[in-house]
Design a protein around this motif. Structure first.
Motif, PDB file in Angstrom:
ATOM      1  N   ARG A 119       0.826  -1.215   0.000  1.00  0.00           N
ATOM      2  CA  ARG A 119       0.000   0.000   0.000  1.00  0.00           C
ATOM      3  C   ARG A 119       0.863   1.270   0.000  1.00  0.00           C
ATOM      4  NH1 ARG A 119      -2.322  -4.943   1.292  1.00  0.00           N
ATOM      5  NH2 ARG A 119      -4.603  -4.801   1.247  1.00  0.00           N
ATOM      6  N   ASP A 120       1.990   1.199  -0.688  1.00  0.00           N
ATOM      7  CA  ASP A 120       2.892   2.348  -0.753  1.00  0.00           C
ATOM      8  C   ASP A 120       2.445   3.245  -1.909  1.00  0.00           C
ATOM      9  OD1 ASP A 120       4.932   4.156  -0.666  1.00  0.00           O
ATOM     10  OD2 ASP A 120       6.533   2.658  -0.508  1.00  0.00           O
ATOM     11  N   MET A 121       1.493   4.117  -1.641  1.00  0.00           N
ATOM     12  CA  MET A 121       0.907   4.953  -2.678  1.00  0.00           C
ATOM     13  C   MET A 121       1.910   5.966  -3.224  1.00  0.00           C
ATOM     14  SD  MET A 121      -2.206   3.795  -2.844  1.00  0.00           S
ATOM     15  CE  MET A 121      -3.195   5.065  -3.609  1.00  0.00           C
ATOM     16  N   THR A 122       2.797   6.463  -2.395  1.00  0.00           N
ATOM     17  CA  THR A 122       3.750   7.476  -2.842  1.00  0.00           C
ATOM     18  C   THR A 122       4.693   6.905  -3.902  1.00  0.00           C
ATOM     19  OG1 THR A 122       3.658   8.503  -0.658  1.00  0.00           O
ATOM     20  CG2 THR A 122       5.501   9.102  -2.076  1.00  0.00           C
ATOM     21  N   GLN A 123       5.251   5.745  -3.643  1.00  0.00           N
ATOM     22  CA  GLN A 123       6.148   5.127  -4.610  1.00  0.00           C
ATOM     23  C   GLN A 123       5.406   4.714  -5.879  1.00  0.00           C
ATOM     24  OE1 GLN A 123       9.451   4.824  -4.666  1.00  0.00           O
ATOM     25  NE2 GLN A 123       9.641   5.896  -2.698  1.00  0.00           N
ATOM     26  N   LEU A 124       4.172   4.245  -5.731  1.00  0.00           N
ATOM     27  CA  LEU A 124       3.403   3.828  -6.904  1.00  0.00           C
ATOM     28  C   LEU A 124       3.105   5.005  -7.816  1.00  0.00           C
ATOM     29  CD1 LEU A 124       0.875   1.227  -5.413  1.00  0.00           C
ATOM     30  CD2 LEU A 124       2.760   0.783  -6.974  1.00  0.00           C
ATOM     31  N   MET A 125       2.816   6.166  -7.238  1.00  0.00           N
ATOM     32  CA  MET A 125       2.562   7.348  -8.080  1.00  0.00           C
ATOM     33  C   MET A 125       3.810   7.744  -8.850  1.00  0.00           C
ATOM     34  SD  MET A 125      -0.025   9.785  -5.881  1.00  0.00           S
ATOM     35  CE  MET A 125       0.944   9.779  -4.372  1.00  0.00           C
ATOM     36  N   LYS A 126       4.991   7.573  -8.247  1.00  0.00           N
ATOM     37  CA  LYS A 126       6.225   7.889  -8.959  1.00  0.00           C
ATOM     38  C   LYS A 126       6.490   6.877 -10.064  1.00  0.00           C
ATOM     39  CE  LYS A 126       8.495  10.053  -4.970  1.00  0.00           C
ATOM     40  NZ  LYS A 126       9.668   9.994  -4.041  1.00  0.00           N
ATOM     41  N   VAL A 127       6.262   5.596  -9.794  1.00  0.00           N
ATOM     42  CA  VAL A 127       6.524   4.557 -10.780  1.00  0.00           C
ATOM     43  C   VAL A 127       5.580   4.668 -11.969  1.00  0.00           C
ATOM     44  CG1 VAL A 127       6.449   2.061 -11.179  1.00  0.00           C
ATOM     45  CG2 VAL A 127       7.546   2.952  -9.128  1.00  0.00           C
ATOM     46  N   CYS A 128       4.292   4.901 -11.692  1.00  0.00           N
ATOM     47  CA  CYS A 128       3.291   4.937 -12.760  1.00  0.00           C
ATOM     48  C   CYS A 128       3.202   6.308 -13.435  1.00  0.00           C
ATOM     49  CB  CYS A 128       1.922   4.556 -12.204  1.00  0.00           C
ATOM     50  SG  CYS A 128       1.856   2.904 -11.481  1.00  0.00           S
ATOM     51  N   GLY A 129       3.725   7.341 -12.811  1.00  0.00           N
ATOM     52  CA  GLY A 129       3.591   8.677 -13.373  1.00  0.00           C
ATOM     53  C   GLY A 129       2.159   9.146 -13.384  1.00  0.00           C
ATOM     54  N   ALA A 130       1.411   8.833 -12.341  1.00  0.00           N
ATOM     55  CA  ALA A 130      -0.003   9.200 -12.251  1.00  0.00           C
ATOM     56  C   ALA A 130      -0.251   9.882 -10.920  1.00  0.00           C
ATOM     57  CB  ALA A 130      -0.891   7.969 -12.384  1.00  0.00           C
ATOM     58  N   ASP A 131      -1.329  10.665 -10.879  1.00  0.00           N
ATOM     59  CA  ASP A 131      -1.687  11.313  -9.629  1.00  0.00           C
ATOM     60  C   ASP A 131      -2.476  10.353  -8.750  1.00  0.00           C
ATOM     61  OD1 ASP A 131      -4.122  11.156 -10.865  1.00  0.00           O
ATOM     62  OD2 ASP A 131      -4.304  13.307 -11.273  1.00  0.00           O
ATOM     63  N   HIS A 132      -2.850  10.818  -7.559  1.00  0.00           N
ATOM     64  CA  HIS A 132      -3.505   9.948  -6.583  1.00  0.00           C
ATOM     65  C   HIS A 132      -4.859   9.464  -7.085  1.00  0.00           C
ATOM     66  CE1 HIS A 132      -5.719   8.883  -2.884  1.00  0.00           C
ATOM     67  NE2 HIS A 132      -4.528   8.482  -2.457  1.00  0.00           N
ATOM     68  N   GLU A 133      -5.612  10.321  -7.729  1.00  0.00           N
ATOM     69  CA  GLU A 133      -6.956   9.941  -8.192  1.00  0.00           C
ATOM     70  C   GLU A 133      -6.886   8.868  -9.274  1.00  0.00           C
ATOM     71  OE1 GLU A 133     -10.961  12.063 -10.089  1.00  0.00           O
ATOM     72  OE2 GLU A 133      -9.220  13.276  -9.491  1.00  0.00           O
ATOM     73  N   ASP A 134      -5.957   9.049 -10.243  1.00  0.00           N
ATOM     74  CA  ASP A 134      -5.821   8.035 -11.292  1.00  0.00           C
ATOM     75  C   ASP A 134      -5.322   6.706 -10.721  1.00  0.00           C
ATOM     76  OD1 ASP A 134      -6.661   9.837 -13.179  1.00  0.00           O
ATOM     77  OD2 ASP A 134      -4.634  10.465 -13.739  1.00  0.00           O
ATOM     78  N   LEU A 135      -4.439   6.767  -9.751  1.00  0.00           N
ATOM     79  CA  LEU A 135      -3.917   5.542  -9.157  1.00  0.00           C
ATOM     80  C   LEU A 135      -5.018   4.775  -8.426  1.00  0.00           C
ATOM     81  CD1 LEU A 135      -1.454   3.781  -8.604  1.00  0.00           C
ATOM     82  CD2 LEU A 135      -1.002   5.149  -6.566  1.00  0.00           C
ATOM     83  N   VAL A 136      -5.893   5.483  -7.761  1.00  0.00           N
ATOM     84  CA  VAL A 136      -7.005   4.825  -7.072  1.00  0.00           C
ATOM     85  C   VAL A 136      -7.903   4.119  -8.073  1.00  0.00           C
ATOM     86  CG1 VAL A 136      -9.086   5.226  -5.714  1.00  0.00           C
ATOM     87  CG2 VAL A 136      -6.950   6.343  -5.062  1.00  0.00           C
ATOM     88  N   GLU A 137      -8.175   4.718  -9.222  1.00  0.00           N
ATOM     89  CA  GLU A 137      -8.997   4.079 -10.262  1.00  0.00           C
ATOM     90  C   GLU A 137      -8.305   2.842 -10.827  1.00  0.00           C
ATOM     91  OE1 GLU A 137      -9.963   6.900 -13.209  1.00  0.00           O
ATOM     92  OE2 GLU A 137     -11.210   8.164 -11.891  1.00  0.00           O
ATOM     93  N   MET A 138      -7.000   2.913 -11.020  1.00  0.00           N
ATOM     94  CA  MET A 138      -6.258   1.761 -11.531  1.00  0.00           C
ATOM     95  C   MET A 138      -6.287   0.603 -10.543  1.00  0.00           C
ATOM     96  SD  MET A 138      -3.063   3.975 -13.008  1.00  0.00           S
ATOM     97  CE  MET A 138      -1.997   2.578 -13.268  1.00  0.00           C
ATOM     98  N   ILE A 139      -6.159   0.928  -9.274  1.00  0.00           N
ATOM     99  CA  ILE A 139      -6.214  -0.129  -8.258  1.00  0.00           C
ATOM    100  C   ILE A 139      -7.606  -0.753  -8.222  1.00  0.00           C
ATOM    101  CG2 ILE A 139      -6.054  -0.585  -5.780  1.00  0.00           C
ATOM    102  CD1 ILE A 139      -3.892   1.545  -5.624  1.00  0.00           C
TER     103      ILE A 139
END
Length: 512
Positions: free
Chosen positions: A255-275
């Motif tokens: 659940r490391d959202m900060t690192q995932l946003m850096k890896v995917c190049g997406a903001d928090h809202e887009d990352l939540v939709e992808m998850i």
């Protein structure tokens, strides 16, 4: 010091494990399924043993019901701390000198035997002669009308037959289908499949890519990331950002959202939709084709509330194999036996048969005795649930019923009891003691684990409970427990740490 031989008289005590004693101990620790298998083997090996008829079971069940309705049975009264009555045992020895075999004509009388047919059965046969359905036809019984289940292999072979024409590709497809595990993943590497078939690896890869479009989506994947990618491609959700996310599923597990946003190049809202898209996928695509039915647990002991208070504990007669010793057959064959070897074989078979019946009776009595004492000592559990479970060890039961701890251990292994709160293994009721704070009484380890889970389930998403906080809350409730013990129980229940729970619940709040 003299080295001459001498003669001394010495008295010692030792336990001699005879073969019968060893077998009795073995029977004691067998489950009801294993015991049934063992008895079936003895029935095939020993000609003097017979299986009880169904009519005897029905008569015994009716007799047991009458005794139970009359107030007999084994009644456990937690207030008095004792048991009364007698338990019905499903083991019987025929002590009569002349064993009466079952007569097929006994139910119909002399006229029925002379007629050669049962009137009820002949009436049903006459229905078929009149042009209507005959229940005795040879074209199948009721079980042949039941719907069959489609296995994963059958489902994939049907698609392979339609999608791939006959030829080498279909043979490669058959080999790939046979290489799937129960979850739908490819268990054999492509190189090994190609080597076994003598085909080029790129040709096998091409067939595999074709099979990965089959239903259910995600089948033929080689790992979890590929399984999710196949399903997301079907939904048109596999873009470069999603591919980057699938490549770092380890960060998603943390659940490391900060690192995932850096890896995917997406903001928090887009990352939540992808998850959310990933969670909509099935990590085990072949789970709905599981062709192995779940086997229900058959309890060895049944308990229920008594009408006048307490608990009524009795053996499950359907779980106990029932055998008889045919003394009439033994007497008849013994008269015809001539040689010493034949007489020795009959004597040994007769002794083994009697011992088996006696051992089954002793086993049933021991199980009932142990289960009754467990119910008496854990009465609060059946009234209040897990919170009422008290610390209990094998020595407590062994001392109460005057048995050895090893005997109690064997009895409680792989034995189950059906209670108003569900079916439990007898081992479940034995838990370690957690000391109470300020001189309070000890608590059961299972009850403490249940309390830890309850505290974590009820925690505020904005105020996650750490292990130290849980320790403080438990001490206020009179439970003296160390932080490392809380962490051990939490990990055993597969509950993540406070940091991971905070990330997970923060993610859920963002999705909401």
């Amino acid at each position: 010091m003299s080295l001459a031989p001498s003669l001394h008289l010495r008295q010692t005590q030792s336990l001699v494990m005879t073969p019968q004693l060893q077998q009795a101990i073995k029977l004691l620790q067998l489950s009801n399924v294993e015991l049934t298998t063992y008895v079936e083997q003895e029935l095939e090996r020993n000609p003097l043993l017979e299986r009880a008829e169904a009519r005897d079971r029905a008569a015994d069940a009716e007799r047991y019901d009458d005794r139970r309705d009359a107030g007999e049975g084994l009644l456990v009264d937690a207030r008095e701390g004792g048991a009364t009555g007698e338990a019905p045992l499903d083991v019987e020895v025929d002590n009569s000198a002349d064993y009466q075999e079952y007569d097929a004509d006994a139910g119909g009388g002399a006229d029925a035997g002379a007629g050669g047919a049962d009137p009820g059965l002949s009436d049903w046969s006459a229905v078929g002669a009149g042009g209507r359905r005959d229940f005795m036809d040879d074209d199948g019984g009721f079980e042949n009308t039941l719907a069959g289940t489609t296995t994963l292999r059958d489902h994939l072979v049907d698609q392979l037959t339609v999608d791939v024409p006959p030829g080498p590709e279909r043979l490669i497809g058959q080999a790939l289908i046979d290489s799937l595990d129960e979850a739908g993943y490819l268990a054999t590497p492509v190189a090994e499949v190609a080597e076994a078939l003598g085909a080029p690896v790129d040709r096998v890869d091409a067939v595999l890519a074709r099979l990965q479009r089959f239903d259910p989506p995600g089948v033929f994947a080689r790992d979890l990331a590929e399984c999710l990618a196949i399903q997301l491609r079907e939904k048109d959700r596999l873009d470069p950002c999603m591919e980057a996310l699938l490549a770092r599923l380890d960060l998603l597990a943390k659940r490391d959202m900060t690192q995932l946003m850096k890896v995917c190049g997406a903001d928090h809202e887009d990352l939540v939709e992808m998850i959310a898209d990933i969670r909509s996928c099935d990590p085990r695509p072949a789970s709905r084709f599981a062709d192995v039915p779940a086997q229900p647990v058959i309890p060895d002991v049944i308990m229920r509330a008594a009408p006048d208070g307490g608990w009524l504990v009795e053996l499950n007669s359907e779980a106990l194999p029932r055998v008889l010793v045919n003394r009439r057959y033994f007497a008849t064959v013994s008269k015809a036996a001539r040689g010493k070897e034949e007489k020795g074989y009959l004597a040994e078979s007769f002794q083994t048969a009697n011992w088996l019946v006696k051992a089954l009776d002793q086993r049933a009595n021991t199980i009932l005795k142990v289960a009754t004492e467990i119910v008496r000592q854990q009465d609060a559990f059946f009234v209040r649930g897990v919170a009422g479970l008290r610390p209990l060890i094998l020595r407590d039961i062994a001392t109460a019923i005057d048995m050895h701890e090893s005997t109690v251990s064997r009895v409680t292994s792989n034995k189950y009891i059906a209670t108003p709160r569900g079916i439990f293994e007898l081992k479940y009721f034995f838990t370690q003691a957690i000391g109470g704070s300020d001189g309070a009484e000890a608590h059961s380890a299972e009850a403490v684990r249940h309390r830890i889970r309850a505290l974590i389930d009820a925690e505020d998403p904005k105020a996650i409970l750490s292990d130290d906080t849980i320790v403080d809350l438990l001490k206020k409730e009179g439970i003296d427990i160390a932080r490392r013990t809380v962490a051990k129980y939490r990990e055993a229940m597969r509950i993540p740490s406070s940091v991971q729970r905070r990330r997970e619940k923060k993610m859920k709040l963002s999705q909401a």
